[in-house]
Write a protein that holds these residues in place. Structure first.
Motif, short mmCIF file in Angstrom:
data_model
loop_
_atom_site.label_atom_id
_atom_site.label_comp_id
_atom_site.label_asym_id
_atom_site.label_seq_id
_atom_site.Cartn_x
_atom_site.Cartn_y
_atom_site.Cartn_z
N UNK A 1 11.60 -2.90 0.88
CA UNK A 1 11.14 -1.83 -0.12
C UNK A 1 12.24 -1.32 -0.82
N UNK A 2 12.26 -0.95 -2.00
CA UNK A 2 13.46 -0.41 -2.63
C UNK A 2 13.72 1.06 -2.53
N UNK A 3 12.70 1.64 -1.89
CA UNK A 3 12.73 3.32 -1.63
C UNK A 3 13.75 3.59 -0.60
N UNK A 4 14.64 4.21 -0.76
CA UNK A 4 15.78 4.49 0.26
C UNK A 4 15.11 5.50 1.40
N UNK A 5 15.23 5.38 2.45
CA UNK A 5 14.66 6.28 3.56
C UNK A 5 15.40 7.74 3.67
N UNK A 6 14.50 8.48 3.80
CA UNK A 6 15.15 10.01 4.26
C UNK A 6 15.84 9.99 5.61
#
Length: 354
Positions: free
Chosen positions: A299-304
């Motif tokens: 996934x391209x979402x960057x983790x928090x």
């Protein structure tokens, strides 16, 4: 107490590297080969000779290792910069495997078909090559650099066999050949060696029957100062943000946890970011370090970072603190390099806040 971090293997290659991963090259059939042939030549040499290419790959590897170290990764890998494919790179250094007369095989449990190399004779180790890969990578940092190799069961599931009577015999031969390379790598001083066995999760029955035994064969007679690791991911997408790509059964880790905990391996790498596990699974590892996947490589979402910290704290309710490490689920090769850096920064921040 901060949780140590590592990367798993592949890292986005610098743009000037004359070698692309097989998943990055999508031309039509080349030189009469099928377009889905993952062994096809992907080197774009131009006027670059072999010596110049080696220097370029050394420089690119050191750039990747230094980048991981600067971000704060405690145990970086060489990034697999030299490899067009995580299995075939190694097989080209073994005797008994035919890369010229390929055969079609279904891979990923029938998910797709590819033309693959064929075992046509006795598998034997060739000239040693990994000690150069590690020495080049280690020049970039004082941190311990990890080198990865594909495991016997995963290799057997990625090639065709026309020589050995069955898969068990093939895996035993592969384990013996790999062991010679791994022992040479350890003798050169490599501090971390990782065996990649994603097929353990896809075929837990085979892993229990003979896969773990051949993992032990692969790691036989390693010196005590060498850290050994086995990486078991549950599936890898063809592209970033792909939906519904094939994954191993969610119960596979539970089936192989106890055999892996009894194997002569120091650490087991499991994915948790893309598909969170029941963390009571960690209680099955009574002696082994668990490297928990905290970054989704699909996934391209960057983790928090706060979410990573929270997950690692939950994990510490099920495993001794000195036996937990954090990593991405798998390799980062599908990502743009800027995205890989952002995800690793989140991993390091989250792990340090535990």
């Amino acid at each position: 107490m901060p949780v140590p971090t590592t990367t798993i293997g592949a890292y986005p290659k610098p743009d000037d590297v004359p070698l692309r991963g097989w998943h990055e090259a999508k031309p039509e059939a080349e030189q009469g080969r099928h377009p889905s042939d993952p062994t096809r030549s992907v080197r774009e040499r131009g006027r670059v000779d072999a010596a110049a290419e080696q220097r370029l790959l050394d420089r690119a590897t050191q750039e990747i290792v230094a980048e991981q170290a600067e971000i704060g990764i405690d145990v970086p890998t060489d990034g697999e910069v030299r490899r067009e494919h995580y299995v075939f790179y190694h097989l080209r250094h073994l005797h008994g495997i035919d890369f010229e007369n390929l055969e079609a095989r279904e891979l990923r449990q029938g998910g797709w078909t590819a033309y693959v190399p064929v075992v046509r004779g006795e598998i034997r180790a060739g000239n040693r090559f990994l000690r150069h890969d590690w020495r080049s990578a280690q020049q970039a940092t004082a941190k311990p650099v990890k080198i990865t190799v594909p495991g016997p069961l995963t290799i057997a599931g990625t090639i065709a066999n026309e020589h050995y009577p069955d898969e068990r015999a093939l895996c035993a031969a592969l384990g013996d050949a790999l062991n010679q390379e791994i022992r040479d790598l350890a003798a050169a001083g490599c501090p971390w060696i990782q065996v990649d066995e994603p097929l353990f999760a896809r075929h837990p029955d085979k892993a229990a029957a003979f896969g773990v035994d051949n993992l032990a064969r692969t790691l036989h007679k390693l010196p005590s100062e060498t850290h050994s690791c086995v990486h078991v991911c549950c599936g890898y997408p063809a592209e970033l943000d792909q939906e519904d790509y094939p994954k191993a059964d969610p119960h596979a880790y539970a089936q192989i946890a106890e055999p892996l905990d009894q194997a002569p391996v120091d650490a087991v790498s499991l994915e948790d970011a893309h598909r969170p596990a029941d963390l009571s699974l960690l209680e099955r590892f009574t002696r082994t370090t668990v490297i928990l996947g905290c970054v989704d490589v699909a996934r391209s979402r960057v983790e928090n970072p706060d979410d990573i910290t929270s997950r690692l704290r939950q994990a510490l309710g099920h495993i001794d603190p000195h036996r937990l490490m954090a990593a991405p689920d798998c390799g980062l090769a599908l990502m743009p390099r800027t995205l890989a850096r952002d995800k690793l920064r989140a991993l390091v921040a989250g792990a340090r806040a535990v």
